[in-house]
Design a protein around this motif. Structure first.
Motif, PDB file in Angstrom:
ATOM      1  N   SER B 254      37.101  23.829  70.536  1.00 14.64           N
ATOM      2  CA  SER B 254      37.305  24.936  71.469  1.00 14.64           C
ATOM      3  C   SER B 254      37.523  26.253  70.736  1.00 14.64           C
ATOM      4  O   SER B 254      37.023  27.283  71.145  1.00 14.64           O
ATOM      5  N   SER B 255      38.268  26.226  69.637  1.00 16.68           N
ATOM      6  CA  SER B 255      38.520  27.498  68.952  1.00 16.68           C
ATOM      7  C   SER B 255      38.685  27.311  67.449  1.00 16.68           C
ATOM      8  O   SER B 255      39.094  26.245  66.975  1.00 16.68           O
ATOM      9  N   TRP B 256      38.351  28.348  66.722  1.00 13.47           N
ATOM     10  CA  TRP B 256      38.476  28.347  65.271  1.00 13.47           C
ATOM     11  C   TRP B 256      39.532  29.355  64.840  1.00 13.47           C
ATOM     12  O   TRP B 256      39.631  30.436  65.400  1.00 13.47           O
ATOM     13  N   THR B 257      40.315  28.980  63.822  1.00  9.94           N
ATOM     14  CA  THR B 257      41.238  29.924  63.204  1.00  9.94           C
ATOM     15  C   THR B 257      40.616  30.389  61.892  1.00  9.94           C
ATOM     16  O   THR B 257      40.319  29.563  61.019  1.00  9.94           O
ATOM     17  N   ALA B 258      40.379  31.689  61.770  1.00 16.16           N
ATOM     18  CA  ALA B 258      39.762  32.207  60.542  1.00 16.16           C
ATOM     19  C   ALA B 258      40.776  32.191  59.403  1.00 16.16           C
ATOM     20  O   ALA B 258      41.974  32.396  59.609  1.00 16.16           O
ATOM     21  N   LEU B 259      40.308  31.885  58.196  1.00 19.13           N
ATOM     22  CA  LEU B 259      41.157  31.921  57.005  1.00 19.13           C
ATOM     23  C   LEU B 259      40.620  33.013  56.095  1.00 19.13           C
ATOM     24  O   LEU B 259      39.499  32.915  55.602  1.00 19.13           O
ATOM     25  N   ASP B 260      41.415  34.033  55.887  1.00 23.60           N
ATOM     26  CA  ASP B 260      40.927  35.166  55.097  1.00 23.60           C
ATOM     27  C   ASP B 260      41.254  34.953  53.611  1.00 23.60           C
ATOM     28  O   ASP B 260      41.919  35.759  52.976  1.00 23.60           O
ATOM     29  N   GLU B 261      40.788  33.821  53.096  1.00 23.25           N
ATOM     30  CA  GLU B 261      41.051  33.469  51.699  1.00 23.25           C
ATOM     31  C   GLU B 261      39.906  33.922  50.818  1.00 23.25           C
ATOM     32  O   GLU B 261      38.742  33.794  51.180  1.00 23.25           O
ATOM     33  N   LYS B 262      40.260  34.416  49.625  1.00 25.12           N
ATOM     34  CA  LYS B 262      39.195  34.757  48.691  1.00 25.12           C
ATOM     35  C   LYS B 262      39.665  34.563  47.259  1.00 25.12           C
ATOM     36  O   LYS B 262      40.831  34.786  46.944  1.00 25.12           O
ATOM     37  N   PHE B 293      48.046  38.838  19.730  1.00 20.60           N
ATOM     38  CA  PHE B 293      49.003  37.958  19.062  1.00 20.60           C
ATOM     39  C   PHE B 293      48.417  37.293  17.820  1.00 20.60           C
ATOM     40  O   PHE B 293      49.018  37.261  16.766  1.00 20.60           O
ATOM     41  N   PHE B 294      47.205  36.757  17.951  1.00 18.23           N
ATOM     42  CA  PHE B 294      46.555  36.069  16.832  1.00 18.23           C
ATOM     43  C   PHE B 294      45.355  36.861  16.352  1.00 18.23           C
ATOM     44  O   PHE B 294      44.740  37.589  17.123  1.00 18.23           O
ATOM     45  N   PRO B 295      44.969  36.667  15.083  1.00 17.28           N
ATOM     46  CA  PRO B 295      43.773  37.358  14.593  1.00 17.28           C
ATOM     47  C   PRO B 295      42.512  36.900  15.340  1.00 17.28           C
ATOM     48  O   PRO B 295      41.563  37.655  15.462  1.00 17.28           O
ATOM     49  N   ASN B 296      42.493  35.676  15.849  1.00 16.66           N
ATOM     50  CA  ASN B 296      41.238  35.172  16.406  1.00 16.66           C
ATOM     51  C   ASN B 296      41.380  34.562  17.798  1.00 16.66           C
ATOM     52  O   ASN B 296      40.808  33.530  18.095  1.00 16.66           O
ATOM     53  N   LEU B 297      42.180  35.188  18.640  1.00 14.31           N
ATOM     54  CA  LEU B 297      42.279  34.726  20.025  1.00 14.31           C
ATOM     55  C   LEU B 297      40.997  35.102  20.740  1.00 14.31           C
ATOM     56  O   LEU B 297      40.519  36.227  20.615  1.00 14.31           O
ATOM     57  N   SER B 298      40.424  34.184  21.485  1.00 15.07           N
ATOM     58  CA  SER B 298      39.096  34.500  21.987  1.00 15.07           C
ATOM     59  C   SER B 298      38.999  34.858  23.453  1.00 15.07           C
ATOM     60  O   SER B 298      38.093  35.548  23.850  1.00 15.07           O
ATOM     61  N   GLY B 299      39.895  34.426  24.295  1.00 15.64           N
ATOM     62  CA  GLY B 299      39.696  34.805  25.682  1.00 15.64           C
ATOM     63  C   GLY B 299      40.902  34.579  26.571  1.00 15.64           C
ATOM     64  O   GLY B 299      41.590  33.572  26.462  1.00 15.64           O
ATOM     65  N   VAL B 300      41.153  35.532  27.448  1.00 17.69           N
ATOM     66  CA  VAL B 300      42.202  35.400  28.446  1.00 17.69           C
ATOM     67  C   VAL B 300      41.576  35.723  29.796  1.00 17.69           C
ATOM     68  O   VAL B 300      41.131  36.849  30.024  1.00 17.69           O
ATOM     69  N   THR B 301      41.478  34.724  30.674  1.00 18.47           N
ATOM     70  CA  THR B 301      40.924  34.949  32.007  1.00 18.47           C
ATOM     71  C   THR B 301      41.865  34.319  33.031  1.00 18.47           C
ATOM     72  O   THR B 301      42.765  33.568  32.672  1.00 18.47           O
ATOM     73  N   ALA B 302      41.632  34.631  34.299  1.00 16.98           N
ATOM     74  CA  ALA B 302      42.452  34.017  35.335  1.00 16.98           C
ATOM     75  C   ALA B 302      41.647  33.847  36.609  1.00 16.98           C
ATOM     76  O   ALA B 302      40.727  34.617  36.881  1.00 16.98           O
ATOM     77  N   GLN B 303      41.975  32.806  37.351  1.00 17.45           N
ATOM     78  CA  GLN B 303      41.513  32.657  38.726  1.00 17.45           C
ATOM     79  C   GLN B 303      42.646  33.144  39.615  1.00 17.45           C
ATOM     80  O   GLN B 303      43.782  32.694  39.463  1.00 17.45           O
ATOM     81  N   ALA B 304      42.333  34.063  40.518  1.00 10.25           N
ATOM     82  CA  ALA B 304      43.360  34.572  41.428  1.00 10.25           C
ATOM     83  C   ALA B 304      42.941  34.267  42.859  1.00 10.25           C
ATOM     84  O   ALA B 304      41.787  34.434  43.229  1.00 10.25           O
ATOM     85  N   ARG B 305      43.886  33.799  43.646  1.00 14.75           N
ATOM     86  CA  ARG B 305      43.611  33.485  45.040  1.00 14.75           C
ATOM     87  C   ARG B 305      44.312  34.497  45.931  1.00 14.75           C
ATOM     88  O   ARG B 305      45.499  34.772  45.741  1.00 14.75           O
ATOM     89  N   TYR B 306      43.548  35.084  46.862  1.00 17.03           N
ATOM     90  CA  TYR B 306      44.116  36.033  47.816  1.00 17.03           C
ATOM     91  C   TYR B 306      44.000  35.520  49.239  1.00 17.03           C
ATOM     92  O   TYR B 306      43.030  34.847  49.594  1.00 17.03           O
ATOM     93  N   SER B 307      44.988  35.842  50.035  1.00 16.46           N
ATOM     94  CA  SER B 307      44.880  35.703  51.479  1.00 16.46           C
ATOM     95  C   SER B 307      44.991  37.119  52.011  1.00 16.46           C
ATOM     96  O   SER B 307      46.051  37.742  51.911  1.00 16.46           O
ATOM     97  N   GLY B 308      43.885  37.636  52.539  1.00 18.78           N
ATOM     98  CA  GLY B 308      43.855  39.058  52.883  1.00 18.78           C
ATOM     99  C   GLY B 308      44.028  39.873  51.618  1.00 18.78           C
ATOM    100  O   GLY B 308      43.310  39.680  50.639  1.00 18.78           O
ATOM    101  N   LYS B 309      45.030  40.744  51.620  1.00 18.79           N
ATOM    102  CA  LYS B 309      45.279  41.547  50.422  1.00 18.79           C
ATOM    103  C   LYS B 309      46.453  41.006  49.598  1.00 18.79           C
ATOM    104  O   LYS B 309      46.926  41.651  48.667  1.00 18.79           O
ATOM    105  N   THR B 310      46.938  39.830  49.984  1.00 19.99           N
ATOM    106  CA  THR B 310      48.135  39.288  49.351  1.00 19.99           C
ATOM    107  C   THR B 310      47.793  38.186  48.361  1.00 19.99           C
ATOM    108  O   THR B 310      47.150  37.192  48.707  1.00 19.99           O
ATOM    109  N   LEU B 311      48.250  38.364  47.134  1.00 18.37           N
ATOM    110  CA  LEU B 311      48.036  37.367  46.093  1.00 18.37           C
ATOM    111  C   LEU B 311      48.772  36.077  46.448  1.00 18.37           C
ATOM    112  O   LEU B 311      49.938  36.103  46.840  1.00 18.37           O
TER     113      LEU B 311
END
Lengths: 380, 380
Positions: B254-262, B293-311
């Motif tokens: 009958s109805s759907w609830t939208a999830l504003d996740e990204k 910190f180190f002479p040969n650190l190669s990468g810093v990345t992150a996955q971030a999850r938002y609901s609307g504009k809120t982390l």
């Protein structure tokens, strides 16, 4: 005969000490100061860990970083076990409360490389025996000393760090792997424990004398710890045999303290025995509970560390082929209950769950905790 | 056109329910009961996790375990994200306090496999459109539905578990990867969000009707959640678009609830933007502190999850080429301080440090904690 050697050469970081706080976290410039100059400390995870030294925003890496007589197919357990074990030996002498850890700054890559090489016309400082020309496993002079590593322990006074003591680890082989010709087959010369230990103790005296010649090291305590490497086919690293604490100024080792440490792999191979049958059956009960959980769980093993007949801790490894994410979550909860019920209490234990995609979850409990804490690796 | 399909066929575990305790941990047969018959629960890590069901000593795996329209080079983030996300959607309807999680027991491997196949003469139940014969990316009928998964939520009464509700996840492609000939090049048909969502909602009605035909599912609430898969080159998984809670007996949504996740990947690619610039600069400050910190650190990345504009949370990944064990220990301490100082507060964050040898250490903080806890993987 060809041995591989790994050098990871690094520009020597200038030893410039600027303002740094006390060890109390209130006055200390800990962790992530935005200042690009001066000395900071890494911050302390627990009371039983040393803080580390950061100089001008960079970690103060070892002056002989990565130098070792690397075997063709080294046992990677040895590397972790040697380095963290050196810190553990150091804790007996330099308390984590009063000392800060610094990677070795006094023995350079060249120095250590020459020391762990064979003695020869071109290398008078070599601590391994000169070649006698033989390639026979039983007649040749083996490479006894596999690695030498320095760790510095710093004290703080009037906002300055100064050297409070040094620990030197000497890693001696249980098996020396060698080749008769480049790219040829690998042969083995076994070195029994007594022979290796005696050789390392002789070397320790030479190392102590040489270190005392450096003015900075003349008047600090120097701890020397002897480590026996595990063979390449071992599923656990080696262990420390003995250590000596040498007071400021001394140039020969007066006495050794034996360390009755030994590592075992659970389940115990048939034909061998462990110091405590209760631990063996505890692990065996845990293993059979856990192995039944999934249709295709493939392995439950553990590294166990003993001091004499007393269990010191366990690293449990569980590997499998396939997990869905919900299966990992449920399995980890199950492990939490089963581990608390079956595994020995009163010692630190961690459990790592891996699939072909890498580590999926892990659980840990300190010696004093009752419940395991757990973490499931997830992804958005 | 050739698509790979993975079947992990499992013997159907007999659905025999024996004595099982209440949800309160005092009376529950939790975790590692030695009894080989009867139903147990896995035990609960935290209040916000479901317990799982163990039958006769074995985990009750899904009846359609491992069925999906596997792409040649699938995005593994999608798999984790889809399954744990389904549990998160379920928590909105079936509380972890009153419900126990059970892997789907009502949709079999064959059923799900037929549903996610194309409709054809030999497969009348296919929920993907029949092929129209075209191999042109824009003219062909793409495979919309990539996976369908069932999760069961059980209640306990009089020492018996009974079905309290079901969640069905429908995963819809954002890109359908296909081949014109076996072993040939891979082509792509893009499916925009609105088209995919509309298709999945139509399918949801059919799925609901079909499930209601099974007597066990006639009178339980059925939650349907629509997930949009990320493309294979994404460094983060997809996200849920909407869900519907369908009361016992209902046969149309009958109805759907939208999830504003990204989901976002930090650092943000140039040309794209994130919902909150404070989070972006917080991560960027953390990254530059850590990279030095180190002479040969190669990468810093992150996955971030938002609901609307809120982390909602972050998974940080740090990779490097070389670490000694003492470097890992110091680095982890440093991260603990730096993460607390720079990373956004009030949301769950974990940090995984990996080298070429695998995971070396990790840190985590829940939404309510201030300090990160850490663990360095070690070896004896």
């Amino acid at each position: 005969m060809k041995r591989l050697r790994t050098f990871i050469a690094l520009a020597a970081v200038p030893l410039f000490l600027a303002a740094c706080g006390n060890l109390s976290s209130s006055s200390m410039s800990s962790g992530s100061n935005t200042s690009k100059s001066g000395t900071q400390l890494t911050g302390q995870s627990t009371d039983t860990d040393y803080e580390g030294v950061i100089k001008s925003g960079h970690y103060q890496t070892s002056k002989s970083r990565g130098v070792t007589n690397t075997q063709d197919s080294g046992n990677t357990y040895n590397l972790k076990s040697f380095e963290s074990g050196m810190q553990n030996v150091s804790k007996k002498v330099f308390s984590t409360k009063n000392y800060v850890f610094q990677e070795g700054q006094y023995l350079s890559t060249d120095t250590v490389q020459n020391w762990i090489d064979r003695k020869s016309k071109s290398n008078s400082t070599g601590l391994n025996p000169a070649s006698n020309g033989s390639t026979s496993a039983s007649k040749r002079n083996p490479i006894y000393i596999q690695a030498i590593e320095e760790q510095d322990y710093m004290t703080q006074k009037n906002n300055k760090l100064s050297l409070g003591g040094v620990t030197v680890g000497i890693a001696v082989n249980s098996v020396d792997y060698y080749k008769k010709e480049q790219y040829g087959a690998t042969y083995e010369t076994k070195i029994d424990k007594a022979t290796g230990e005696a050789y390392a103790k002789k070397v320790a005296n030479t190392v102590l004398q040489r270190m005392r010649k450096k003015s900075a090291l003349k008047n600090v305590p120097i701890v020397i710890a002897i480590y026996r490497q595990a063979s390449d086919d071992s599923l656990v690293g080696g262990n420390f045999l003995a250590y000596s604490t040498n007071k400021a100024g001394t140039t020969s080792v007066s006495s050794w303290t034996a360390l009755d440490e030994k590592n075992y792999v659970f389940p115990i191979e048939s034909g061998t025995s462990s110091p405590n049958s209760n631990d063996v059956s505890a692990f065996s009960n845990f293993k059979s509970q856990v192995e039944n959980f999934f249709p295709n769980l493939s392995g439950v093993t553990a590294q166990a560390r003993y001091s004499g007949k007393t269990l010191q801790g366990m690293h449990v490894n569980i590997t499998t082929q396939f997990y869905s994410q919900t299966e990992i979550i449920s399995f980890t909860q199950y492990l939490q209950t089963a581990a608390q019920k079956y595994l020995p209490s009163g010692v630190p234990i961690d459990i790592t769950v891996s699939s072909t995609d890498g580590v999926q979850s892990f659980l840990a409990r300190t010696a004093t905790e009752k419940k395991f804490t757990s973490h499931v690796f997830n992804s958005y």
